[in-house]
Design a protein around this motif. Sequence first.
Motif, short mmCIF file in Angstrom:
data_model
loop_
_atom_site.label_atom_id
_atom_site.label_comp_id
_atom_site.label_asym_id
_atom_site.label_seq_id
_atom_site.Cartn_x
_atom_site.Cartn_y
_atom_site.Cartn_z
N ARG A 111 0.85 -1.19 0.00
CA ARG A 111 0.00 0.00 0.00
C ARG A 111 0.88 1.24 0.00
NH1 ARG A 111 -4.12 1.96 4.75
NH2 ARG A 111 -2.21 2.88 5.59
N MET A 140 -5.60 8.70 -12.78
CA MET A 140 -4.66 7.80 -12.12
C MET A 140 -5.16 6.35 -12.17
SD MET A 140 -3.72 10.24 -8.86
CE MET A 140 -2.55 9.14 -8.06
N ARG A 141 -6.46 6.16 -11.97
CA ARG A 141 -7.02 4.82 -12.03
C ARG A 141 -6.89 4.24 -13.44
NH1 ARG A 141 -12.18 6.35 -8.25
NH2 ARG A 141 -11.37 5.50 -6.29
N LEU A 144 -3.30 3.25 -13.99
CA LEU A 144 -2.95 2.06 -13.23
C LEU A 144 -3.40 0.79 -13.95
CD1 LEU A 144 -1.70 1.19 -10.52
CD2 LEU A 144 -3.97 1.40 -9.50
N ALA A 173 -4.78 -4.06 -8.80
CA ALA A 173 -4.33 -2.74 -8.34
C ALA A 173 -5.53 -1.83 -8.25
CB ALA A 173 -3.28 -2.17 -9.29
N ARG A 174 -5.56 -1.01 -7.24
CA ARG A 174 -6.70 -0.09 -7.10
C ARG A 174 -6.28 1.16 -6.34
NH1 ARG A 174 -7.89 -3.34 -2.39
NH2 ARG A 174 -8.59 -2.03 -0.65
N LEU A 175 -7.08 2.20 -6.49
CA LEU A 175 -6.90 3.45 -5.75
C LEU A 175 -8.18 3.72 -4.96
CD1 LEU A 175 -5.30 5.71 -8.50
CD2 LEU A 175 -4.19 5.03 -6.38
N GLN A 210 -5.18 5.93 -1.25
CA GLN A 210 -4.50 4.67 -0.92
C GLN A 210 -4.33 3.86 -2.21
OE1 GLN A 210 -3.38 4.50 1.95
NE2 GLN A 210 -4.79 5.31 3.50
N LEU A 211 -3.10 3.61 -2.58
CA LEU A 211 -2.78 2.79 -3.73
C LEU A 211 -2.43 1.38 -3.25
CD1 LEU A 211 -1.80 2.08 -6.64
CD2 LEU A 211 0.36 3.21 -6.06
N TYR A 212 -3.20 0.39 -3.67
CA TYR A 212 -2.94 -1.01 -3.32
C TYR A 212 -2.52 -1.77 -4.57
CZ TYR A 212 -5.56 -0.12 1.03
OH TYR A 212 -6.00 0.38 2.24
N ALA A 227 4.10 4.69 -8.05
CA ALA A 227 3.41 5.77 -7.34
C ALA A 227 3.86 7.14 -7.82
CB ALA A 227 3.65 5.63 -5.83
N LEU A 230 2.34 7.76 -11.26
CA LEU A 230 0.90 8.00 -11.17
C LEU A 230 0.59 9.39 -10.63
CD1 LEU A 230 -0.56 4.63 -9.81
CD2 LEU A 230 -0.99 5.67 -12.04
#
Length: 280
Positions: A111, A140-141, A144, A173-175, A210-212, A227, A230
């Motif tokens: 994360r 950004m999404r 990604l 991957a998600r935001l 939060q970037l996972y 990161a 992005l």
Amino acid sequence: MRNLVLIVCYDGTDYYGFQSQPGGNTIQDKLEDAIEKLTGERSHLVGSGRTDAGVHARYQVANFRTPSRIPIDRWVLALNSRLPSDIVVQCVYEGSDRFHARHGALSKTYRYTINCNRIPDLFRRRYEFHHPTPLDLQAMREGLGHLIGTHDFSSFTSPLSTKPNHIRTVISARLDLEDGSDIRDQYPVSDHWAKWDAKYGEAKRRGVIQLYITGTGFLYNMVRIIAGTLIQVGEGKRTASDMGDILAAKDRAKAGPTSVPHGLSLWGVDYEELPMNMDD
């Protein structure tokens, strides 16, 4: 010989990373010191992977072999009483003889936290990167999404990487956004939000992002470079489609900067054998 497995979390701010190195002061060193104080023997700890200096972990997994017969239910308290306060053993259990924290890992989740509110959060400053301007979360999404799947991630690793190849698989991957709506409710009479919405609308947002990222393996600095790139997409300095072009280039110079380490945490590791998962 028993094969004991530790679930560990730590604040990496004051350490040179997880893995032992000549300079000392690593998470592995502190854990091995605590085990030696408890058992009287020096054990070699194997972690699921290394985290760099300043990087944290919510769920690091490590194992070591020991002839000690200390009951399994006493290990957590005994180790924590011998560890610094910024390293905590959450669980200890006896694994099978074949369990190996690094080789047995099926996937890892990291994360990265970006706070793009105007004012930094004093109490979370060790665990998030403060970016005081709004970001385009949708762009950004979209960017990604170009990284999902199996690719050569040479553009997203440090030139210091020693791996024989840079092909890795990003499973998901998600935001996520904590948008600060509670602050709007707390100050309903302020015209600040109306001015904000008039200026930016839905295009750019403030809040804590939060970037996972979950993958079968990661390269040196890979998540931090993703990161950093992005963030440039969110600023409008790059387009979402640029992420695909950067990936295809296989050239570190094409990607963005390496984001600061303290925003990154090892969030979870999955195994076939481990009788729990990162959410337990």
